[in-house]
Design an enzyme around this catalytic site. Sequence first.
Site: not given
Ligand code: GDP
Ligand code: IMO
Ligand code: MG
Length: 424
Positions: A13, A16, A40-41, A223
């Site tokens: 999270d 990416k 979840g991206h 991840q």
């Molecule tokens: P990923 O899994 O690495 O793609 O990241 P996620 O999408 O799960 O989580 C990142 C969250 O931060 C999302 O809700 C984005 O919309 C938000 N986000 C990304 N960059 C920024 C930033 O620079 N500032 C803020 N406040 N939110 C951001």
């Molecule tokens: P993105 O791509 C954050 C964590 C789960 C758990 C562990 C194992 O959005 O960054 P799993 O279901 O993969 O067997 O769970 O990994 N986990 C993540 N945490 N971001 C993710 O993906 C994750 N995908 C799995 O919370 O601790």
């Molecule tokens: Mg994510």
Amino acid sequence: MANTVVVGAQWGDEAKGKVVDFLGRNADVIVRYNGGNNAGHTVVVDGQTFKFHLVPCGMLWPQTLNIIGDGEVIDPPVLAKELDTLAGYGISSDRLKISLNAHIIMPYHQTFDRLEEERKGEKAIGTTSRGIGPAYADKASRVGIRVADFIDPVRLRTRIAENLAFKNEVLTKVYGAPAFDEQAMFDEYSAYADKIRPLAANTNLITHQAYKQGKEILFEGAQGTLLDLDYGTYPFVTSSHPIAGGACLGTGVGPKQLDRIIGIAKAYTTRVGAGVFPTELLDATGDFIREAGHEYGTTTGRARRCGWLDAVVLRYSAMVNGLTDFAVTLLDVLTGLETVKVCRAYMCDGVETETLPADWEAVKQCVPIYDELPGWSEDITGVRKYEDFPANVKAYVSHIEKLTGVEVKILSVGPDRMATIVRE
Ligand code: GDP
Ligand code: IMO
Ligand code: MG
């Protein structure tokens, strides 16, 4: 021509998705190399939010070919829904290819994921319950169903029968859970196979040909490094390879074909699920970060654990990924804090260490040693040039570079595609 890997440098999270979308403007091919719909991206463009789980975030750029790579595990109903959602935005799946080698998540994988978590009780990993671990376990056990098997009705029928013959025994006799019906599963999943068939392809050949033609390839990791099956905080990890090496395993390219390895790091740290987290904040500052950063999971909605930035973790990430640079994201979330802390080393058994102990049990005993820097109160969400940052933000970024020895080349100050700063 830089073929770039986008790799999570922490526990996932790290934004990416946002960085892949941002770099996607210059890419020809975007390939996701690991994980499944545990990911979840999020991408935000002009106020519209897109959430990707299986499909690469590059889909939003019309010039790109997008690939679900060999290293992914695919949940067919989730993919079907994701494609429908994209179609609703006018984005056709014509630009998507799915590797024949990718594995399929079957309903019994989700059931085993849930049953195992329940059985572990307090020792549960806190998985996303999407069947990820059991699907990769079947891959390693050589009983998995690959896309190539899935789209061939005869092979699908056989694979389901072979798997259920054993798995139904375990489900009923070990767990006391109901058995799956072979015919019903075949009928339901055949319909999904019809949707996947036109997209299935020899994607490592396609990627190789693109490379030969000098096209720009972007590798999207899911991840993060500390969730890697081998290099993460085992056993509190996922079951795939988020690290940069995973880009080779999960797409079929050779290590020498990767030019830039960009580690995505939040300006602080978060983690979802159980496991060691040395800089975790269980106080009002942790709550402040969670609320300011909307730190609730994209996939499961769970509250993310929050803490200070950990340079020991980032140094480790730089090492195991061979990072060429960092993108530091969500910098705006720290705005308003009087001071910001960065963990520069751990105190482990009375000894100060700048490197992560190899044994995660030992890490649990370590205490973070912090550097405390002045915070900033200026709204930085509108900053688009590095020079325009307040001095304290620049000092924070410089401190990260000093502690890790890796340059910060991209900064993010908001969810939107535009809220991104590239340092020349
Ligand atoms: P990923 O899994 O690495 O793609 O990241 P996620 O999408 O799960 O989580 C990142 C969250 O931060 C999302 O809700 C984005 O919309 C938000 N986000 C990304 N960059 C920024 C930033 O620079 N500032 C803020 N406040 N939110 C951001
Ligand atoms: P993105 O791509 C954050 C964590 C789960 C758990 C562990 C194992 O959005 O960054 P799993 O279901 O993969 O067997 O769970 O990994 N986990 C993540 N945490 N971001 C993710 O993906 C994750 N995908 C799995 O919370 O601790
Ligand atoms: Mg994510």
